[in-house]
Design a protein around this motif. Structure first.
Motif, PDB file in Angstrom:
ATOM      1  N   HIS A   1       5.870  -2.462  13.258  1.00  0.00           N
ATOM      2  CA  HIS A   1       6.053  -2.090  11.855  1.00  0.00           C
ATOM      3  C   HIS A   1       4.872  -2.597  11.025  1.00  0.00           C
ATOM      4  CE1 HIS A   1       7.957  -1.313   7.975  1.00  0.00           C
ATOM      5  NE2 HIS A   1       7.538  -2.508   7.619  1.00  0.00           N
ATOM      6  N   GLU A   2       4.464  -3.824  11.281  1.00  0.00           N
ATOM      7  CA  GLU A   2       3.325  -4.380  10.543  1.00  0.00           C
ATOM      8  C   GLU A   2       2.053  -3.594  10.831  1.00  0.00           C
ATOM      9  OE1 GLU A   2       3.125  -6.664   8.055  1.00  0.00           O
ATOM     10  OE2 GLU A   2       5.292  -6.382   8.194  1.00  0.00           O
ATOM     11  N   VAL A   3       1.868  -3.211  12.094  1.00  0.00           N
ATOM     12  CA  VAL A   3       0.687  -2.432  12.463  1.00  0.00           C
ATOM     13  C   VAL A   3       0.663  -1.115  11.685  1.00  0.00           C
ATOM     14  CG1 VAL A   3      -0.379  -1.110  14.339  1.00  0.00           C
ATOM     15  CG2 VAL A   3       0.436  -3.437  14.755  1.00  0.00           C
ATOM     16  N   GLN A   4       1.801  -0.425  11.678  1.00  0.00           N
ATOM     17  CA  GLN A   4       1.851   0.871  10.983  1.00  0.00           C
ATOM     18  C   GLN A   4       1.709   0.704   9.481  1.00  0.00           C
ATOM     19  OE1 GLN A   4       4.144   4.069  12.198  1.00  0.00           O
ATOM     20  NE2 GLN A   4       4.515   3.359  14.289  1.00  0.00           N
ATOM     21  N   LYS A   5       2.272  -0.369   8.975  1.00  0.00           N
ATOM     22  CA  LYS A   5       2.181  -0.628   7.540  1.00  0.00           C
ATOM     23  C   LYS A   5       0.727  -0.840   7.117  1.00  0.00           C
ATOM     24  CE  LYS A   5       4.235  -3.606   4.019  1.00  0.00           C
ATOM     25  NZ  LYS A   5       5.151  -4.731   3.783  1.00  0.00           N
ATOM     26  N   ASN A   6      -0.002  -1.600   7.948  1.00  0.00           N
ATOM     27  CA  ASN A   6      -1.409  -1.857   7.632  1.00  0.00           C
ATOM     28  C   ASN A   6      -2.250  -0.593   7.735  1.00  0.00           C
ATOM     29  OD1 ASN A   6      -0.976  -4.565   7.127  1.00  0.00           O
ATOM     30  ND2 ASN A   6      -1.310  -5.155   9.265  1.00  0.00           N
ATOM     31  N   LEU A   7      -1.953   0.244   8.719  1.00  0.00           N
ATOM     32  CA  LEU A   7      -2.705   1.491   8.848  1.00  0.00           C
ATOM     33  C   LEU A   7      -2.415   2.423   7.672  1.00  0.00           C
ATOM     34  CD1 LEU A   7      -2.393   2.113  12.669  1.00  0.00           C
ATOM     35  CD2 LEU A   7      -4.501   1.673  11.377  1.00  0.00           C
ATOM     36  N   ALA A   8      -1.170   2.446   7.236  1.00  0.00           N
ATOM     37  CA  ALA A   8      -0.809   3.264   6.081  1.00  0.00           C
ATOM     38  C   ALA A   8      -1.597   2.791   4.859  1.00  0.00           C
ATOM     39  CB  ALA A   8       0.691   3.186   5.818  1.00  0.00           C
ATOM     40  N   ALA A   9      -1.689   1.487   4.726  1.00  0.00           N
ATOM     41  CA  ALA A   9      -2.462   0.938   3.599  1.00  0.00           C
ATOM     42  C   ALA A   9      -3.928   1.331   3.752  1.00  0.00           C
ATOM     43  CB  ALA A   9      -2.306  -0.578   3.541  1.00  0.00           C
ATOM     44  N   GLY A  10      -4.420   1.317   4.992  1.00  0.00           N
ATOM     45  CA  GLY A  10      -5.807   1.685   5.247  1.00  0.00           C
ATOM     46  C   GLY A  10      -6.107   3.117   4.841  1.00  0.00           C
ATOM     47  N   PHE A  11      -5.138   3.991   4.995  1.00  0.00           N
ATOM     48  CA  PHE A  11      -5.324   5.388   4.598  1.00  0.00           C
ATOM     49  C   PHE A  11      -4.935   5.602   3.138  1.00  0.00           C
ATOM     50  CE2 PHE A  11      -5.758   6.347   9.082  1.00  0.00           C
ATOM     51  CZ  PHE A  11      -6.664   7.395   9.056  1.00  0.00           C
ATOM     52  N   ARG A  12      -4.616   4.513   2.475  1.00  0.00           N
ATOM     53  CA  ARG A  12      -4.274   4.534   1.038  1.00  0.00           C
ATOM     54  C   ARG A  12      -2.992   5.320   0.754  1.00  0.00           C
ATOM     55  NH1 ARG A  12      -7.329   1.029   1.914  1.00  0.00           N
ATOM     56  NH2 ARG A  12      -9.468   0.891   1.175  1.00  0.00           N
ATOM     57  N   LEU A  13      -2.061   5.237   1.686  1.00  0.00           N
ATOM     58  CA  LEU A  13      -0.777   5.907   1.454  1.00  0.00           C
ATOM     59  C   LEU A  13       0.008   5.053   0.462  1.00  0.00           C
ATOM     60  CD1 LEU A  13      -0.028   6.867   5.168  1.00  0.00           C
ATOM     61  CD2 LEU A  13      -1.089   8.267   3.384  1.00  0.00           C
TER      62      LEU A  13
END
Length: 572
Positions: free
Chosen positions: A75-87
């Motif tokens: 969940h943390e991994v996906q959350k960080n990637l989402a932030a990386g894509f500026r979602l």
RNA sequence: GGCUAGGUAGCUCAGCUGGUUAGAGCACAUGACUCAUAAUCAUGGGGUCGGCGGUUCAAGUCCGCCCCUAGCCA
């Protein structure tokens, strides 16, 4: 001001998503959320990880950790990637949350009390060695159709035939490998979708403005063959929402959990409750988005998803809500997407084919991907990612048309007038023509964004950028400057104001570049433009700015070739 | 095999309820300009709209059959 609830299909916890997943739900949902916020509407944008089910358990076992830990980590991994894509989610929840457990049980109870749940006795494979039932992928054996020896209980990966676990030849447990299996009788709950078919059908028929892709899939499932079928909503697993709980209108379901597709969409609601918990708001704060008796009657609810998710959102989830006989908000509009293919084939999570979110961000900033993916969104048909196409779009649209526009006007101003908006002079007919053109294009852009016509919106936005270059080219302030510096100053002033206008209009697509442009213009006023003529006078004479660094670097042929090679195989 | 969606310029795609010489971006050619990330702007060449038949005064746009592609289902 309207209130808009936006949800993106929730990505499965099992691994990092590829660009096809991203463009099919989260990214377009983010575009819409950003646009609606920019227009001053109140937006609640929700996403989450979908954490229950067999694949999560198996992936955790493979990683050698308890499933709870595995899910928390992923969940943390996906959350960080989402932030990386500026979602820009207001909340990125977890379907394993306490909120979702309680809500899922609440819905099940209500459905049971209203007579929409049926207890069905089934014969299933039980492993004596593992002391448990073996649903779906927990059992392996030889395919009776093609002879493949690693066929799973639900499907043979080799010949794609759908199987029942009892069909397998020489079946064995996928957990222990034990062949000490027996068929035992077990009880499961079914959601009686058949009895809700009429209601669902009428509801779908009333949605005449939905994309064809959405309604055609829904109608197919409603009417094809024997029509909409009742659906098993429980499984013999330990990881999930328990089926037996205090107050449950059924007995004897200990050790079973709800099927992942029953609790996953309920997480949209639960995640909004999680948002309230996280921000220390009372229940009323999330209920006003979801309960039509508590303020949600004026909410417009829009869902984004890939076409594979459409049946669950047009049929099962509405059945859950309707069958509860409680005033929950039903979806108003479903925007669905086709698939994005990768270089002549499919993106594939299981085979590791294509570009995945972490890899994408490791080679280029989010805006590059956002622009390409959104301007090529598979709205009407499957579309295809190729490195050549990606390179051309980024270089031409972002670097040459937009980036270079910002660069040429700021540098010209800096060299002739210094880094402040120059005063004096009057603009002429060319400027008037530009403003008239932009007026039409900005309104068309708004129309496409409201209608979620993403490719058309991207095309219009690009044309808006091009108009700035056209103007500069024909007005030629560098020539006028030699004879009449004041008149050239008025042109430059208009050009600098165009940067601000472009930053605001482009923000939903390329938020980072937009922020850079505004910051270079030392401007915090990001009011959406009314009449274009007014919007182009916000930066007044004397207003200081900074000449920004290169907004978008071009992709060189060598880079493209290297990436093409690096991502041609299979992710390891 | 059934269902669904598609097959429109070299490439990626627009073309609503049928109606003037079928459009855009990229690529290509020529020209203009030199402020700019060798960027920009203008002009031009290029398509029998998958095939065949039909309805109509008129079809890329409707109907039938066939071929091809993708996905879903069996």
């Amino acid at each position: 001001m309207a209130r808009i609830l936006i949800t993106s299909a929730i990505p499965y916890i099992n691994g990092i998503k590829h660009l096809g997943n991203l463009v099919g739900s989260q990214l377009p949902a983010d575009l819409y959320a950003r646009y609606m916020r920019a227009r001053g509407h109140e937006v609640m944008f929700i996403c989450a990880t979908d954490e229950h089910g067999t694949p999560a358990e198996l992936a955790a076992a493979k990683a050698g950790m308890p499933v709870e830990h595995y899910c928390a980590e992923m969940h943390e991994v996906q959350k960080n990637l989402a932030a990386g894509f500026r979602l820009s989610f207001d909340h990125f929840g977890r379907s394993s949350s306490g909120r979702n457990h309680r809500l899922t049980q609440h819905f099940a109870k209500a459905l049971g009390e209203n007579g929409f749940i049926e207890e069905v006795a089934e014969r299933q494979v039980f492993s004596v060695a593992d002391n448990r039932f073996l649903p779906d992928r927990y059992i392996e054996g030889t395919c009776p159709n093609c002879g493949y020896d690693k066929a799973r209980g639900d499907q043979c990966e080799n010949c794609t035939k759908q199987l029942d676990p009892t069909d397998l030849i020489n079946p064995r447990s996928a957990i222990s490998g034990s062949t000490e299996l027996e068929i035992r009788e077990t009880k499961h709950l079914y959601l009686k979708q058949k009895s809700l078919k009429g209601e669902i059908s009428a509801w779908i028929d009333s949605k005449t403005d939905w994309p064809i892709l959405t309604t055609s899939i829904a109608k197919k499932w409603l009417n094809d063959g024997e029509g909409l079928q009742d659906r098993g909503i429980t499984r013999d697993l330990s990881w999930g929402v328990p089926v037996q709980f205090p107050g449950a209108p059924w007995q004897g379901m200990e050790g079973k959990v709800f099927y992942v597709w029953f609790d996953a969409p309920i997480e949209y609601i639960a995640a909004t409750a999680e948002w309230a918990d996280a921000t220390e708001e009372p229940d009323a704060a999330w209920e006003r988005w979801w309960r039509t008796d508590k303020g949600a009657q004026d909410v417009r609810y829009v869902q984004f998803m890939g076409k594979d998710n459409v049946p669950f959102h047009t049929l099962s989830f509405p059945a859950t809500i309707m069958g509860s006989r409680e005033p929950w908000k039903l979806v108003d509009y479903i925007k669905s997407f086709n698939y994005l293919n990768y270089d002549g084939g499919q993106f594939s999570t299981s085979q590791g084919r294509g570009v995945f979110m972490d890899q994408a961000l490791s080679i280029l900033p989010a805006d590059y991907w956002r622009w390409w993916l959104l301007s090529h969104a598979p709205e009407n048909a499957d579309s295809e990612f190729t490195w050549e196409n990606f390179q051309v779009s980024v270089n031409k649209d972002l670097a040459d048309v937009l980036g270079n526009f910002v660069s040429r006007i700021t540098k010209f101003c800096r060299s002739k007038y210094g880094e402040a908006v120059p005063a004096g002079g009057q603009t002429g007919e060319r400027a008037a023509a530009l403003i008239e053109e932009l007026e039409g294009r900005v309104r068309a852009y708004e129309g496409h964004m409201e209608a979620m016509e993403i490719r058309k919106a991207a095309t219009e936005l690009r044309a808006i950028w091009v108009a700035g270059n056209e103007y500069l080219q024909s007005a030629a302030p560098w020539t006028v400057f030699k004879e009449d510096p004041e008149r050239a100053a008025a042109m430059v002033r208009l050009g600098l104001n165009l940067i601000r206008l472009y930053a605001i209009l482009s923000e939903p697509f390329i938020p980072d570049a937009s922020a850079k442009m505004l910051s270079a213009m030392k401007c915090t006023d990001r009011t959406w433009p009314g009449p274009v003529a007014e919007a182009l006078t916000v930066l007044e004479p004397g207003h200081a700015f900074e000449t920004p660094e290169v907004l978008f670097a071009k992709i060189a042929d060598e880079e493209r070739e290297e990436w093409q090679k690096r991502f041609s195989g299979v992710r390891t």
